[in-house]
Design an enzyme around this catalytic site. Structure first.
Site, short mmCIF file in Angstrom:
data_model
loop_
_atom_site.label_atom_id
_atom_site.label_comp_id
_atom_site.label_asym_id
_atom_site.label_seq_id
_atom_site.Cartn_x
_atom_site.Cartn_y
_atom_site.Cartn_z
CE1 TYR A 50 29.42 7.23 -8.15
CE2 TYR A 50 28.15 8.01 -6.27
CZ TYR A 50 28.25 7.23 -7.41
OH TYR A 50 27.20 6.44 -7.80
CG HIS A 73 23.13 1.27 -15.17
ND1 HIS A 73 24.31 0.55 -15.21
CD2 HIS A 73 23.35 2.28 -14.29
CE1 HIS A 73 25.19 1.10 -14.39
NE2 HIS A 73 24.62 2.15 -13.82
NE ARG A 86 24.61 1.91 -8.34
CZ ARG A 86 24.12 3.13 -8.57
NH1 ARG A 86 24.34 3.72 -9.73
NH2 ARG A 86 23.40 3.74 -7.64
CG ASN A 120 31.17 8.65 -15.42
OD1 ASN A 120 30.14 7.97 -15.43
ND2 ASN A 120 31.85 8.88 -14.31
CG HIS A 162 31.41 3.52 -14.96
ND1 HIS A 162 30.23 4.20 -15.07
CD2 HIS A 162 31.50 2.73 -16.05
CE1 HIS A 162 29.62 3.82 -16.17
NE2 HIS A 162 30.38 2.93 -16.80
CG LEU A 163 34.08 8.89 -10.74
CD1 LEU A 163 33.07 9.89 -10.21
CD2 LEU A 163 35.49 9.42 -10.64
CB SER A 164 32.03 3.39 -7.94
OG SER A 164 30.94 3.17 -8.82
#
Length: 144
Positions: free
Chosen positions: A24, A79, A110, A73, A99-101
């Site tokens: 993150y 989910h 995910r 976010n 989303h950061l990732s």
């Protein structure tokens, strides 16, 4: 017309900067919000922010906002939360999902989002810069 964007951050994002920095990043949520506030102010747009680990607080913020655009976010609620989806659809405010990732390069659970099919766009995998991309897109749409 006064333009306003609501920035929503879901559960555990209050731990940014110390929670799994390899995934993150090292920036805190306060760092990210400060940067986005500057970006919004420079464009003459108001930025409202909420972070909560409680789903109902995020839903209440969606219901109460007078923003014309939302950046969300949803974190783990991505989910699991039909309720967040329904709240966003209920107010009929366009939104971007961030989303950061890169959620598609992570665990299979995910990969599914209850929001993506209704979002204007989904930005993932760019770390904190993804928020900047979303805000730039929101500002462009608001000023069009």
């Amino acid at each position: 017309m006064n333009h306003k964007v609501l920035l929503i951050n879901g559960p555990n994002l209050n731990l940014l900067g110390r929670r799994e920095p390899s995934v993150y990043g090292h920036q805190t949520l306060a760092d990210i919000v400060a940067l986005l506030s500057e970006q919004a102010q420079a464009a003459g747009v108001e930025l409202e922010h909420i972070q909560s680990n409680a789903e109902f607080e995020l839903i209440n913020a969606i219901h109460a906002t007078d923003a014309q655009m939302i950046i969300i976010n949803p974190a783990a609620f991505t989910h699991t939360s039909v309720a967040l989806r329904d709240a966003l659809l209920g107010v009929d405010i366009p939104f971007f999902e961030v989303h950061l990732s890169n959620v598609h390069a992570r665990e299979p659970f995910r990969h599914h989002s209850y929001l993506s099919d209704k979002a204007i766009g989904v930005i993932c995998g760019f770390g904190a810069q993804g928020y900047e991309f979303a805000l730039a897109a929101a500002i462009k749409r608001l000023k069009a």
